[in-house]
Motif scaffolding. Structure first.
Motif, short mmCIF file in Angstrom:
data_model
loop_
_atom_site.label_atom_id
_atom_site.label_comp_id
_atom_site.label_asym_id
_atom_site.label_seq_id
_atom_site.Cartn_x
_atom_site.Cartn_y
_atom_site.Cartn_z
N PHE A 8 0.83 -1.21 0.00
CA PHE A 8 0.00 0.00 0.00
C PHE A 8 0.86 1.26 0.00
O PHE A 8 0.51 2.26 -0.61
N LEU A 9 1.99 1.21 0.68
CA LEU A 9 2.90 2.35 0.64
C LEU A 9 3.51 2.47 -0.75
O LEU A 9 3.63 3.58 -1.29
N ASP A 10 3.86 1.34 -1.37
CA ASP A 10 4.36 1.37 -2.74
C ASP A 10 3.33 1.99 -3.68
O ASP A 10 3.66 2.77 -4.56
N LEU A 11 2.06 1.61 -3.48
CA LEU A 11 1.00 2.19 -4.31
C LEU A 11 0.88 3.69 -4.07
O LEU A 11 0.73 4.46 -5.02
N ALA A 12 0.96 4.09 -2.82
CA ALA A 12 0.90 5.52 -2.51
C ALA A 12 2.02 6.26 -3.23
O ALA A 12 1.80 7.34 -3.79
N LEU A 13 3.19 5.68 -3.23
CA LEU A 13 4.32 6.29 -3.95
C LEU A 13 4.06 6.32 -5.45
O LEU A 13 4.36 7.31 -6.13
N ALA A 14 3.48 5.25 -5.99
CA ALA A 14 3.17 5.22 -7.42
C ALA A 14 2.12 6.27 -7.76
O ALA A 14 2.24 6.96 -8.78
N ARG A 30 -6.82 -3.97 -4.62
CA ARG A 30 -7.44 -3.81 -3.31
C ARG A 30 -7.93 -2.37 -3.12
O ARG A 30 -9.02 -2.13 -2.60
N SER A 31 -7.12 -1.42 -3.56
CA SER A 31 -7.51 -0.02 -3.44
C SER A 31 -8.68 0.32 -4.35
O SER A 31 -9.52 1.14 -4.00
N ALA A 32 -8.75 -0.32 -5.51
CA ALA A 32 -9.88 -0.10 -6.41
C ALA A 32 -11.18 -0.52 -5.75
O ALA A 32 -12.20 0.18 -5.84
N ILE A 33 -11.16 -1.65 -5.06
CA ILE A 33 -12.35 -2.11 -4.35
C ILE A 33 -12.74 -1.10 -3.27
O ILE A 33 -13.89 -0.70 -3.13
N SER A 34 -11.75 -0.67 -2.51
CA SER A 34 -12.00 0.28 -1.43
C SER A 34 -12.53 1.61 -1.96
O SER A 34 -13.49 2.18 -1.43
N ARG A 35 -11.92 2.13 -3.00
CA ARG A 35 -12.35 3.41 -3.56
C ARG A 35 -13.74 3.30 -4.19
O ARG A 35 -14.53 4.24 -4.11
N ALA A 36 -14.06 2.16 -4.80
CA ALA A 36 -15.39 1.96 -5.36
C ALA A 36 -16.43 2.03 -4.25
O ALA A 36 -17.48 2.67 -4.39
N TYR A 37 -16.12 1.40 -3.12
CA TYR A 37 -17.04 1.46 -1.98
C TYR A 37 -17.22 2.90 -1.49
O TYR A 37 -18.34 3.36 -1.28
N TYR A 38 -16.11 3.60 -1.30
CA TYR A 38 -16.24 4.95 -0.75
C TYR A 38 -16.93 5.91 -1.71
O TYR A 38 -17.60 6.84 -1.26
N ALA A 39 -16.79 5.70 -3.01
CA ALA A 39 -17.55 6.52 -3.96
C ALA A 39 -19.04 6.35 -3.71
O ALA A 39 -19.80 7.33 -3.69
N MET A 95 -18.80 -5.23 2.43
CA MET A 95 -18.15 -6.49 2.79
C MET A 95 -16.95 -6.75 1.89
O MET A 95 -15.90 -7.21 2.38
N GLN A 96 -17.06 -6.42 0.62
CA GLN A 96 -15.92 -6.56 -0.28
C GLN A 96 -14.80 -5.62 0.13
O GLN A 96 -13.62 -5.98 0.12
N ARG A 97 -15.16 -4.39 0.47
CA ARG A 97 -14.15 -3.41 0.89
C ARG A 97 -13.46 -3.87 2.16
O ARG A 97 -12.24 -3.79 2.29
N ASN A 98 -14.22 -4.38 3.12
CA ASN A 98 -13.62 -4.86 4.36
C ASN A 98 -12.64 -5.99 4.08
O ASN A 98 -11.55 -6.02 4.66
N ALA A 99 -13.01 -6.90 3.20
CA ALA A 99 -12.11 -8.00 2.86
C ALA A 99 -10.84 -7.45 2.20
O ALA A 99 -9.73 -7.87 2.55
N ALA A 100 -10.99 -6.51 1.27
CA ALA A 100 -9.83 -5.95 0.58
C ALA A 100 -8.92 -5.20 1.55
O ALA A 100 -7.70 -5.20 1.39
N ASP A 101 -9.51 -4.58 2.55
CA ASP A 101 -8.72 -3.78 3.48
C ASP A 101 -8.13 -4.58 4.64
O ASP A 101 -7.17 -4.13 5.27
N TYR A 102 -8.70 -5.77 4.94
CA TYR A 102 -8.27 -6.46 6.16
C TYR A 102 -7.84 -7.91 5.98
O TYR A 102 -7.15 -8.43 6.86
N GLU A 103 -8.25 -8.56 4.92
CA GLU A 103 -7.93 -9.98 4.75
C GLU A 103 -6.53 -10.16 4.16
O GLU A 103 -6.19 -9.50 3.18
N ASP A 104 -5.76 -11.08 4.71
CA ASP A 104 -4.42 -11.37 4.21
C ASP A 104 -4.45 -12.05 2.85
O ASP A 104 -3.57 -11.85 2.01
#
Length: 134
Positions: A8-14, A30-39, A95-104
Motif C-alpha cells: 500500500f505504501l508502494d502504491l501511494a508512492l506510485a 485492493r484499493s480499487a475495491i476500497s475506492r469503489a465502496y467509498y464513492a 463487505m468486499q471493501r472490508n475484505a480488501a482492506d483487512y484480509e491477508d
C-alpha cells in the motif's frame, strides 16, 4: 500466500508519481475495491442527508452500517425496490471493501475488483434514479 501490506505504501508512492505502477498490482486492485465502496458510501450519504426530516448520519464508523440499514428499512417501509436494492448492494460492497482492506488472502482478486466496480456503477445508477446527481 499472505498479502504484503507494505505494498500500500508502494502504491501511494506510485500514485504520487515516485514508483512504477506495475510494481503494485495487488495493492491497486485492493484499493480499487476500497475506492469503489467509498464513492458509493459518500454519494449515498449525501443523498440520505439531503432528505427532509432525516437526521444526519454520524461522522464515525457506525455510519457505514447505519446508512445501509436506513436504505433497506426505508425501502421496505415505502415499498421502494430501488432503495431496498441500493441498501443491500451497498452492504455487499462494504463487505468486499472490508475484505480488501483487512484480509491477508483474497482469492480471485481481479474478479473481486471487477465485481466491486460493477456493483458500484449499479449503486450510483440507483442513486441517479432516485434523483441524486453528482
Amino acid at each position: 500466500m499472505s498479502y504484503d501490506w507494505c505494498e500500500f505504501l508502494d502504491l501511494a508512492l506510485a500514485l504520487q508519481g515516485d514508483a512504477p505502477q506495475s510494481a503494485v498490482p495487488d495493492a491497486a486492485l485492493r484499493s480499487a475495491i476500497s475506492r469503489a465502496y467509498y464513492a458509493c458510501f459518500c454519494s449515498a450519504r449525501e443523498y440520505v442527508n439531503a432528505q427532509p426530516g432525516v437526521p444526519a448520519l454520524p461522522g464515525n464508523a457506525s455510519a457505514h452500517s447505519r446508512l445501509a440499514d436506513y436504505l433497506i428499512l426505508e425501502g421496505q417501509q415505502l415499498g421502494n425496490q430501488t432503495l431496498l436494492t441500493l441498501g443491500r448492494a451497498l452492504r455487499q460492497l462494504r463487505m468486499q471493501r472490508n475484505a480488501a482492506d483487512y484480509e491477508d488472502v483474497l482469492p480471485r482478486l481481479p474478479d473481486e475488483a471487477r465485481t466491486a466496480i460493477n456493483r458500484a456503477r449499479a449503486i450510483l445508477g440507483h442513486l441517479q434514479h432516485l434523483g441524486w446527481s453528482r
